[in-house]
Design a protein around this motif. Sequence first.
Motif, mmCIF file in Angstrom:
data_model
loop_
_atom_site.group_PDB
_atom_site.id
_atom_site.type_symbol
_atom_site.label_atom_id
_atom_site.label_comp_id
_atom_site.label_asym_id
_atom_site.label_seq_id
_atom_site.Cartn_x
_atom_site.Cartn_y
_atom_site.Cartn_z
ATOM 1 N N ALA A 123 18.970 -42.187 -16.965
ATOM 2 C CA ALA A 123 18.565 -42.842 -18.204
ATOM 3 C C ALA A 123 18.071 -41.853 -19.251
ATOM 4 C CB ALA A 123 17.481 -43.880 -17.915
ATOM 5 N N VAL A 124 17.558 -40.707 -18.818
ATOM 6 C CA VAL A 124 16.992 -39.749 -19.775
ATOM 7 C C VAL A 124 17.918 -38.558 -20.023
ATOM 8 C CG1 VAL A 124 14.635 -40.377 -19.125
ATOM 9 C CG2 VAL A 124 15.772 -38.493 -17.932
ATOM 10 N N MET A 125 19.090 -38.562 -19.418
ATOM 11 C CA MET A 125 20.010 -37.452 -19.641
ATOM 12 C C MET A 125 20.566 -37.501 -21.057
ATOM 13 S SD MET A 125 19.927 -35.633 -16.979
ATOM 14 C CE MET A 125 21.334 -34.541 -17.133
ATOM 15 N N PRO A 126 20.823 -36.357 -21.674
ATOM 16 C CA PRO A 126 21.329 -36.327 -23.056
ATOM 17 C C PRO A 126 22.755 -36.858 -23.140
ATOM 18 C CG PRO A 126 21.340 -34.123 -22.101
ATOM 19 C CD PRO A 126 20.617 -34.999 -21.129
ATOM 20 N N PRO A 127 23.196 -37.242 -24.318
ATOM 21 C CA PRO A 127 24.553 -37.789 -24.486
ATOM 22 C C PRO A 127 25.645 -36.817 -24.046
ATOM 23 C CG PRO A 127 23.211 -38.256 -26.412
ATOM 24 C CD PRO A 127 22.404 -37.332 -25.549
ATOM 25 N N LYS A 128 25.415 -35.514 -24.215
ATOM 26 C CA LYS A 128 26.436 -34.548 -23.811
ATOM 27 C C LYS A 128 26.727 -34.636 -22.322
ATOM 28 C CE LYS A 128 25.865 -31.036 -27.420
ATOM 29 N NZ LYS A 128 25.568 -29.602 -27.691
ATOM 30 N N TRP A 129 25.687 -34.898 -21.541
ATOM 31 C CA TRP A 129 25.878 -35.029 -20.087
ATOM 32 C C TRP A 129 26.717 -36.259 -19.780
ATOM 33 C CZ3 TRP A 129 24.546 -38.732 -16.419
ATOM 34 C CH2 TRP A 129 24.674 -38.335 -15.080
ATOM 35 N N THR A 130 26.410 -37.364 -20.449
ATOM 36 C CA THR A 130 27.174 -38.599 -20.226
ATOM 37 C C THR A 130 28.638 -38.407 -20.605
ATOM 38 O OG1 THR A 130 25.178 -39.885 -20.715
ATOM 39 C CG2 THR A 130 27.281 -41.061 -20.745
ATOM 40 N N GLU A 131 28.868 -37.739 -21.732
ATOM 41 C CA GLU A 131 30.242 -37.483 -22.155
ATOM 42 C C GLU A 131 30.973 -36.608 -21.142
ATOM 43 O OE1 GLU A 131 29.877 -35.723 -25.965
ATOM 44 O OE2 GLU A 131 29.060 -37.534 -26.933
#
Length: 227
Positions: free
Chosen positions: A33-41
């Motif tokens: 939940a707290v990971m940055p958007p770059k990680w999700t991408e």
Amino acid sequence: MALFAMAAFFWWNSRAKLTYALVFVLGAGMIAAVMPPKWTERMVTIQHYQHDEDAVSRLTIWREALGIAEARPFVGGGFDATEYPEVLHQFYPGAHPLAVHSIWLEVAGDAGFPALFVWCLMQVVGILNARKLRRYARGDPELAWVDDLGRMTEASIIAFLVGGSFLPQSYFNYYFAVLVILAGTRMALSRESSRLARAGNAPRRGTGRINQADASRHAIANPEFIR
């Protein structure tokens, strides 16, 4: 992957499996939940790895390292064979030199299949040594440090083998220091057990063998143990 493998190892060896499973699930959810958007991408690209240049290059160099091992099965292409154009192009003309991001394929490509067999055997011996230390210390509070050493080094081996499957760390010196520590500790305890047996200590009833816990406890207090 390495973190997940270590978590699975500790969960399997814990007595409160349900509690740790809930903690792991909740912790994983909070971290995601707290990971940055770059990680999700980056995670999304796993579903379409064919369009990820980094993923494609890794798969390509894996195939090339395996190809070198198949072309020279007994000696491989030499250390860091895929990183030197003059070596790599002998097997794959025009290929782009890269490090092999896999400890297994790196050893195979560098030194051939016999070396890979020996390398794998070292990992098996390391795990067996770690478990042997844990058996030595079982049920003896005075040998808690031996149990801790065996447990944590086994977790380290598992993390290295899983994480290293995607990294070029086949010859990581700190990791091999762990294997040496395991082997040295086991040899020292075994040597002390043999010495006590020759000195006439009573064997364990019904087994004809010296009590390993008693021998190990004596070894800790013996200055010769550290030599």
